[in-house]
Write an enzyme that holds these catalytic residues in place. Structure first.
Site, PDB file in Angstrom:
ATOM      1  N   ASP A  66       0.804  -1.214   0.000  1.00 34.30           N
ATOM      2  CA  ASP A  66       0.000   0.000   0.000  1.00 34.30           C
ATOM      3  C   ASP A  66       0.844   1.274   0.000  1.00 34.30           C
ATOM      4  O   ASP A  66       0.694   2.143  -0.861  1.00 34.30           O
ATOM      5  CB  ASP A  66      -0.928  -0.036   1.224  1.00 34.30           C
ATOM      6  N   LEU A  83      -5.261   2.035  -0.220  1.00 37.38           N
ATOM      7  CA  LEU A  83      -5.249   1.306  -1.480  1.00 37.38           C
ATOM      8  C   LEU A  83      -5.520  -0.180  -1.289  1.00 37.38           C
ATOM      9  O   LEU A  83      -6.061  -0.827  -2.189  1.00 37.38           O
ATOM     10  CB  LEU A  83      -3.919   1.520  -2.197  1.00 37.38           C
ATOM     11  N   ASP A  84      -5.134  -0.745  -0.160  1.00 37.66           N
ATOM     12  CA  ASP A  84      -5.507  -2.139   0.091  1.00 37.66           C
ATOM     13  C   ASP A  84      -7.025  -2.292   0.047  1.00 37.66           C
ATOM     14  O   ASP A  84      -7.561  -3.242  -0.530  1.00 37.66           O
ATOM     15  CB  ASP A  84      -4.979  -2.603   1.453  1.00 37.66           C
ATOM     16  N   VAL A  85      -7.729  -1.352   0.673  1.00 40.93           N
ATOM     17  CA  VAL A  85      -9.197  -1.412   0.682  1.00 40.93           C
ATOM     18  C   VAL A  85      -9.748  -1.148  -0.713  1.00 40.93           C
ATOM     19  O   VAL A  85     -10.535  -1.937  -1.256  1.00 40.93           O
ATOM     20  CB  VAL A  85      -9.766  -0.399   1.692  1.00 40.93           C
TER      21      VAL A  85
END
Length: 525
Positions: A405, A433-435
Site C-alpha cells: 500500500d 489502497l488495500d481497501v
C-alpha cells in the site's frame, strides 16, 4: 460505468434525499430491465450526515488517518465517496448478473457512511476485540513515521516483510542495533495500527546518506525503496488507464463453457447466491475482494497453507482468531493445501473444477510457475473468471518494488493528495489502497461474470493497488479539500470502540466476537 463500456447520459430523475442515484437499463430492443441504484450519505447510520467531511468525521476515517498526527485529520480528498462509488457499481453489476440468471432486482441501495465503515473495518474489529494481551503501538518521544529523507533532500518510503532484511539495510546505513531492533515492531505493525513511531536514529541515518547510496544499500539488502511523489509526479513506468482490465481468453474448443447456474426463483437472498469462488490470498487486498463477493452471496472457499493462514494468530484476538483476519475472512470455507507441492496444486485444480471464479494475489509470475494461471485453469474449468489482485501489475517492469500500500501511494503521486494541506507529500498510514484495491478487484470480477454470461468462455481480470489508485488520482482533491481543521456538522470520532457502542451505528454494524460492518447494500425487487 462508462469505463465498462456503458452509454452514460444525464437524465431527469425523481427527487431523492441523499448523495445521488444511478438508473441503468439492460436488454436488447425495448428496455427489458430498469435498475435504480440510490446512494445517500447516512444510510442506516442515524446521524445527520450531509457531506464527505461529515462522513469521514463520524465514521472513523479522520480518526484513523489522523493517528500519525496525534489528532483527527480529514483526508483532503473524497475517499469515502470513491469507495462508495465502487461499491455502488459493484452492486449494480451484481444485480444485472442476478437478472441474467432469472432473478430480477429493481433497486440497489448503499450509502457513503457504509462505504466509510467498510474502509475502516479492520481497525474497527481490532478496537473492539476483547483481548487483554493486546498492546497497541504507542507514540514514543523523538520518534517519527516515514517517509524518510536523504542527505540530498529526496523523500522516500521503504518496504520489507522480513526482519533480517530490515536489519541488514539499516546496518548498512550505520544505524545502531538498539534503534534497528526498536524500529521493527512499529514498522511491521503499521498496517494494523496506522501509526509508525520509528526511532529518530533511523531518520538521522538516512539524512546522512545520498539517495543513490541508500538505493544501493537497499538493493544489496533486499529492501524496496520508492521516492515519494507529489501531485503530477510518478515513479511508475507505465500507468494503467482503468481500475481493471477484463481480457477474453482464447476459446477452448475441447469443452463447452460452463456458465453460472441459472436460478429461476423470482427472489434470492443475495445476487451472487449459487456462485462459487476459490480464493488463495494473503494480507488485505485479496481477502477483501473475496469478502465483498461473499457479502454479495457467493460461496467463497479459501485455500490456506497447512496449519492455516499465519494471519489468524496476529493480535488482537477475538474468539480465538485475529480480529483483523475476521474482518476480511469471516464466513469463508477453508481448505488447506501446500501450493509448493504437486498435491497441493492438484487440490486447487479440483476446487476450481466446480468454481466460477479463481482469485489470487500472488507475486508476479507465481501463477504461471505453479501452472495455475488463467489459460491453464480455463482448461480445467471452461468459463472460469481468473482474477489477479497485485501491487503494481506490470507497470514497473520485470523486477518491481514490493507491491504494498504505502509504496504504491508514494510512487504514483497519491501521497501528494493524502498529505495535510501545506505539508510535504506523505502516504496515509491508513490502508487506503488495500481497501480500494480489494473493492476494485471484486468490481472487475463482476464485470467479467457479466461478460461471460453474454459471450461464454473464460475471462482474465487484472487489478492492482496501482490501478485502484487511478480512482483517486484521476479526480484529485474533492469536496473534503480545504483546511484540515474542516468544521463538520457532526462530532469527530476519536475512539472506534465508542463508535461501535453508539446505538446510532447499530443498524450498520454486526457484533459477535468484535464489531464488523454489515453488508453495504440493500437489494429489492
Amino acid at each position: 460505468m462508462a469505463l465498462l463500456g456503458c452509454t452514460v447520459a444525464d437524465a431527469p430523475a425523481p427527487h431523492t434525499e441523499g448523495a445521488g442515484s444511478l438508473i441503468t437499463t439492460s436488454g436488447d430492443g425495448p428496455v427489458s430491465h430498469v435498475l435504480t441504484c440510490a446512494i445517500d450519505w447516512a444510510g442506516p447510520v442515524a446521524l445527520p450526515l450531509a457531506s464527505e467531511a461529515d462522513v469521514q468525521a463520524a465514521c472513523g476515517i479522520t480518526h484513523v488517518h489522523g493517528r500519525r498526527y496525534g489528532r483527527p485529520t480529514p483526508l483532503p480528498l473524497d475517499y469515502a465517496g470513491a469507495v462508495t462509488g465502487v461499491l455502488a457499481v459493484t452492486g449494480v453489476l451484481a444485480a444485472l448478473h442476478a437478472a441474467a440468471r432469472g432473478t430480477r432486482i429493481g433497486r440497489v441501495g448503499t450509502s457513503v457512511a457504509q462505504g466509510a465503515l467498510l474502509a475502516t473495518g479492520q481497525y474497527l474489529a481490532a478496537a473492539t476485540a476483547d483481548d487483554e494481551a493486546w498492546l497497541p503501538v504507542l507514540p514514543v518521544p523523538g520518534a517519527a513515521a516515514p517517509p524518510f529523507t536523504s542527505a540530498d533532500g529526496v523523500r522516500f518510503e521503504v518496504e520489507t516483510l522480513h526482519a533480517e532484511v530490515w536489519q541488514r539495510f539499516w546496518a548498512a546505513l550505520g544505524a545502531d542495533r538498539p534503534a534497528i531492533r526498536r524500529g521493527w515492531p512499529p514498522f511491521q505493525l503499521r498496517y494494523a495500527t496506522a501509526v509508525c513511531p520509528l526511532p529518530g536514529e533511523l531518520h538521522r541515518a538516512t539524512t546522512g546518506a545520498a539517495y543513490s547510496v541508500i538505493r544501493a544499500a537497499a538493493a544489496r539488502a533486499g529492501v524496496s525503496v520508492v521516492r515519494v511523489c507529489g501531485p503530477g509526479e510518478t515513479e511508475v513506468v507505465a500507468a494503467p488507464s482503468a481500475p481493471w482490465s477484463v481480457t477474453p481468453l482464447p476459446v477452448d474448443r475441447t469443452a463447452a463453457p460452463a456458465p453460472s447456474p441459472v436460478l429461476p426463483s423470482p427472489a434470492v437472498p443475495w445476487p451472487l447466491a449459487g456462485l462459487v469462488v476459490v480464493e488463495s490470498t494473503t494480507r488485505v487486498q485479496g481477502p477483501l475482494a473475496g469478502h465483498v463477493l461473499a457479502l454479495l452471496g457467493a460461496r467463497v472457499i479459501r485455500v490456506e497453507p497447512p496449519g492455516g493462514d499465519p494471519m489468524r494468530g496476529i493480535a488482537p484476538m477475538a474468539g480465538g482468531c485475529s480480529a483483523r483476519f475476521l474482518a476480511l475472512n469471516r464466513g469463508k470455507e477453508v481448505v488447506e493445501a501446500d501450493l509448493g507441492t504437486a498435491g497441493g496444486r492438484s487440490t486447487v485444480r479440483e476446487l476450481v473444477r466446480d468454481a466460477d471464479v479463481f482469485l489470487h494475489n500472488w507475486a508476479p509470475g507465481k501463477a504461471a510457475a505453479r501452472d495455475l494461471d488463467a489459460a491453464g485453469l480455463a482448461v480445467v474449468r471452461p468459463g472460469l473468471v481468473h482474477a489477479w489482485a497485485s501491487g503494481w501489475g506490470e507497470a514497473m517492469g520485470i523486477a518491481p518494488p514490493i507491491g504494498t500500500d504505502y509504496l504504491v501511494q508514494a510512487g504514483c503521486g497519491l501521497a501528494g493528495l493524502t498529505a495535510r494541506p501545506g505539508g510535504p507529500p506523505a502516504p496515509s498510514l491508513m490502508t487506503l489502497l488495500d481497501v480500494l484495491g480489494g473493492l476494485v478487484c471484486a468490481e472487475g470480477v463482476l464485470a467479467a461474470l457479466l461478460s461471460r454470461a453474454a459471450a461464454g468462455h473464460s475471462r482474465r481480470v487484472d487489478t492492482s493497488l496501482l490501478s485502484a489508485a487511478t480512482v483517486l488520482t484521476t479526480h484529485g482533491r474533492g469536496a473534503a479539500s480545504g483546511p484540515w481543521e474542516t468544521v463538520t456538522s457532526v462530532p469527530f470520532c476519536t475512539d472506534l470502540a465508542d463508535l461501535a457502542a453508539d446505538p446510532r451505528f447499530g443498524a450498520a454494524l454486526n457484533r459477535r466476537e468484535c464489531a464488523l460492518p454489515g453488508r453495504p447494500w440493500e437489494f429489492t425487487a
